[in-house]
Design a protein around this motif. Structure first.
Motif, short mmCIF file in Angstrom:
data_model
loop_
_atom_site.label_atom_id
_atom_site.label_comp_id
_atom_site.label_asym_id
_atom_site.label_seq_id
_atom_site.Cartn_x
_atom_site.Cartn_y
_atom_site.Cartn_z
N UNK A 17 51.90 41.72 36.10
CA UNK A 17 51.23 41.33 34.86
C UNK A 17 50.55 39.98 35.06
N UNK A 18 49.33 39.85 34.54
CA UNK A 18 48.68 38.54 34.53
C UNK A 18 48.31 38.20 33.09
N UNK A 19 48.40 36.90 32.78
CA UNK A 19 47.98 36.40 31.47
C UNK A 19 46.63 35.71 31.64
N UNK A 20 45.68 36.07 30.77
CA UNK A 20 44.34 35.50 30.86
C UNK A 20 44.00 34.74 29.59
N UNK A 21 43.16 33.68 29.74
CA UNK A 21 42.70 32.93 28.57
C UNK A 21 41.85 33.83 27.69
N UNK A 22 41.90 33.59 26.39
CA UNK A 22 41.10 34.43 25.50
C UNK A 22 39.62 34.11 25.61
N UNK A 23 39.30 32.85 25.95
CA UNK A 23 37.88 32.48 26.06
C UNK A 23 37.27 32.98 27.36
N UNK A 24 38.07 33.12 28.39
CA UNK A 24 37.52 33.45 29.70
C UNK A 24 38.38 34.54 30.35
N UNK A 25 38.28 35.79 29.85
CA UNK A 25 39.11 36.86 30.43
C UNK A 25 38.56 37.36 31.75
N UNK A 26 38.94 36.69 32.81
CA UNK A 26 38.45 37.08 34.14
C UNK A 26 39.61 37.18 35.11
N UNK A 27 39.56 38.16 35.98
CA UNK A 27 40.60 38.31 36.99
C UNK A 27 39.97 39.00 38.19
N UNK A 28 40.60 38.83 39.35
CA UNK A 28 40.02 39.43 40.56
C UNK A 28 40.16 40.95 40.53
N UNK A 29 39.18 41.60 41.14
CA UNK A 29 39.18 43.06 41.18
C UNK A 29 40.05 43.56 42.33
N UNK A 30 40.67 44.72 42.12
CA UNK A 30 41.49 45.32 43.18
C UNK A 30 40.77 46.47 43.88
N UNK A 31 39.45 46.58 43.66
CA UNK A 31 38.74 47.72 44.25
C UNK A 31 38.76 47.70 45.77
N UNK A 32 38.92 46.51 46.37
CA UNK A 32 38.99 46.44 47.82
C UNK A 32 40.25 47.07 48.38
N UNK A 33 41.30 47.10 47.58
CA UNK A 33 42.58 47.63 48.05
C UNK A 33 42.78 49.08 47.64
N UNK A 34 42.37 49.42 46.40
CA UNK A 34 42.53 50.79 45.91
C UNK A 34 41.18 51.29 45.41
N UNK A 35 40.69 52.39 45.93
CA UNK A 35 39.46 52.97 45.41
C UNK A 35 39.64 53.41 43.97
N UNK A 36 40.86 53.83 43.64
CA UNK A 36 41.14 54.30 42.29
C UNK A 36 41.01 53.22 41.24
N UNK A 37 41.03 51.94 41.68
CA UNK A 37 40.91 50.84 40.71
C UNK A 37 39.51 50.78 40.11
N UNK A 38 38.54 51.37 40.81
CA UNK A 38 37.13 51.30 40.39
C UNK A 38 36.97 51.70 38.92
N UNK A 39 37.27 52.93 38.62
CA UNK A 39 37.04 53.41 37.25
C UNK A 39 38.03 52.82 36.26
#
Lengths: 167, 382
Positions: A79-101
């Motif tokens: 689980x990650x907690x993100x700021x409400x003003x800046x909801x950004x997090x790194x993508x996992x598409x490099x590790x799992x193709x299924x993360x794309x969609x």
């Protein structure tokens, strides 16, 4: 020792806390370190990314990743907690193709940006839709209409007077 | 030889897209250079509706996700709620639930195989499949009054007990179905044209299949021995004897054979359920369930507490639906409505891999590969 505690031992700097998601081990990860922690989880054998859930808690966002290991038959949630003003997090598409969609869907409906995603566009709603429906402050009273434009693309507007509708 | 690139639009209204799915295809002559699925034509905002309805009111909406097999949808959501609230379910209710879900698995595979064969140009199988499906739908109708959207499984148990005359009819169905599956195999499995259309088409390795998040019969067709009923058992599956059907080839034919084998396994499970069905008439938990029929229809629903508030918490609960892993992520904030409902639908996740699966193939191969993934668009778009 469950999988979340194991991950904390391996990456003490990245894991904020460990606990349970009802009955599955869960680790809360610093938002900058998600990619590192997910990579470590994949090394530990968690090869199946089951689901990505984004939740709007009004003052912050949470993104939850549920993993499963086919060899160990174990669950792990991050689980990650993100700021409400800046909801950004790194993508996992490099590790799992299924993360794309799954990430595109979370972007579409909850409005969380996944940095490094190759094609972060809406997937279920048409391009140009106003707002993200699963946010708690989404305006439910404004109707939006989708028509087909000249070149075949979807056109979203809030003006429904030209549409053929049953009175 | 170089040829001009051609853009082809397939769908959203096309019989072999199993609903309203649109493929944007960039063609190089006859082979597909790039395939882009365009989703969302059937998006109804089910997750948002979940936040606005009470737990009990949301169950009918789950029927409309994967409308070919609605019992597992009911059960997956109800299981999440039961885990959140810690509700015990009587054994007979669990047996009835498994009975409905396995019958639904057979129905799902009949539709899946039938429509696959129809897309390939063989119309017999869909007629045969729908003939047997009709018998199963009549059983569902006896059980809960509905043929496709059931709203039958409730937190704490099921809505109504098995009616008189149901069991003999079910036994007849099981006996009949055994012979029918032999017929299907005789019709399809040895057909040379079918082999040529299916073998080595849409091949995916076990590693890639896992990486794409594939689950269910599609994953087992790639040689991953995994079934949630076996390895993360729920309900009464630990007590039942069945084997996980796996094929190693990873092509369209393997996925088709896995579905055929699974129908036989479901029949095997159903026979055990019929033999061991507990005789007690208890079909719902004492605290949360619905009281058994007392004669007046209104008595049925009124026993479930009007104000039902699971304790605050969050749960991700998943089951092996006919199409793969169906999960519900439910967050409760202690009020009567869920704070967030996230649906992990097998069709959506299995469809992720289709662009990489069909690149370089021809359009008829896209139809074959897509047919064996077995998606329902209500489940993809939600």
């Amino acid at each position: 020792m469950n999988a979340a505690e194991e991950l904390k031992n391996l990456l003490p700097g990245s894991v904020v806390s460990t606990g349970l998601q009802l009955n599955k081990p869960m680790a809360v990860i610093k938002k900058e370190e998600l990619l590192k922690a997910a990579g470590k989880a994949k090394e530990m054998g968690f090869d199946h990314l089951s689901v990505i859930t984004g939740i709007d808690y009004k003052d912050h966002f949470e993104v939850i990743y549920n993993f499963f290991s086919y060899n160990k038959k174990q669950n792990l949630a991050l689980k990650v907690n993100l700021d409400h003003d800046k909801p950004e997090v790194e993508s996992l598409t490099g590790l799992w193709n299924g993360a794309d969609w799954l990430e595109r869907e979370t972007f579409d409906l909850v409005g969380i940006k996944f940095i490094g995603h190759p094609n972060l566009v809406r997937i279920l709603l048409p391009d140009g839709w106003n707002g993200h429906p699963l946010r708690k402050d989404y305006d439910m009273n404004t109707e939006q209409f989708v028509t087909i434009g000249e070149n075949g693309d979807d056109v979203v507007s809030t003006d429904g007077t030209n549409l053929l509708r049953r009175k | 030889m170089e040829s001009d690139e051609l853009l082809i639009n397939m769908g959203p209204v096309h019989p072999s897209t199993h609903g309203v799915l649109r493929f944007k295809l960039r063609m190089d002559g006859e082979s597909i250079r790039e395939c882009t699925p365009v989703l969302g034509h059937l998006h109804r905002g089910t997750e948002k509706i979940g936040e606005m309805k009470t737990y009990l009111q949301f169950i009918p909406y789950t029927d409309r996700l994967d409308y070919i097999s609605a019992f597992p949808n009911n059960y997956a959501f109800v299981k999440a709620v039961e885990e959140l609230a810690g509700i015990e379910v009587p054994l007979r209710a669990e047996y009835i639930r498994v009975l409905t879900m396995e019958l639904n698995r057979i129905v799902n595979h009949l539709v899946s195989i039938g429509s696959l064969l129809m897309d390939l140009g063989a119309a017999t199988m869909i007629m045969w499949g729908f003939r047997e499906r009709e018998n199963a739908l009549q059983l569902f109708e006896m059980l809960c009054g509905a043929r496709m959207t059931f709203n039958y499984i409730k937190p704490g148990g099921v809505r109504e007990d098995i009616p008189d005359g149901f069991m003999p009819k079910l036994n007849e169905f099981l006996k009949d179905m055994e012979k029918r599956i032999d017929d299907y195999e005789q019709l399809i499995n040895g057909n040379e044209i079918f082999h040529m259309r299916m073998k080595n088409i849409g091949v995916i390795s076990a590693k890639d299949a896992v990486n794409y998040g594939w689950t269910g019969p599609t994953l087992r067709g790639s040689g991953v021995d995994y079934d949630l009923r076996k390895y993360e058992p729920y309900s009464i599956y630990p007590d039942l004897d069945f084997k996980v059907c796996v094929r190693n080839e990873g092509d369209s034919f393997a996925r088709f054979i896995v579905r055929m084998d699974e129908m036989r396994e479901s029949l095997h499970i159903l026979r055990q359920v019929v033999d061991n069905m507990p005789a007690s008439k208890e079909i719902s938990s004492a605290k949360y369930g619905i009281a058994p029929m007392t004669g007046t229809p209104t008595a049925v629903s009124s026993y479930f507490p009007r104000i039902f508030t699971p304790p605050p918490g969050e749960v991700y609960s998943r089951i092996e639906a006919p199409k793969g892993e169906l999960g519900f992520y439910v967050v409760s904030d202690g009020t009567t409505k869920p704070y967030r409902v996230k649906i992990r639908s097998p069709s959506f996740c299995n469809l992720t891999a289709i662009p990489s699966l069909v690149t370089g193939l021809k359009i008829p191969d896209l139809i074959a590969a897509f047919g064996t993934i077995d998606v329902v668009l209500g489940d993809v778009d939600r």
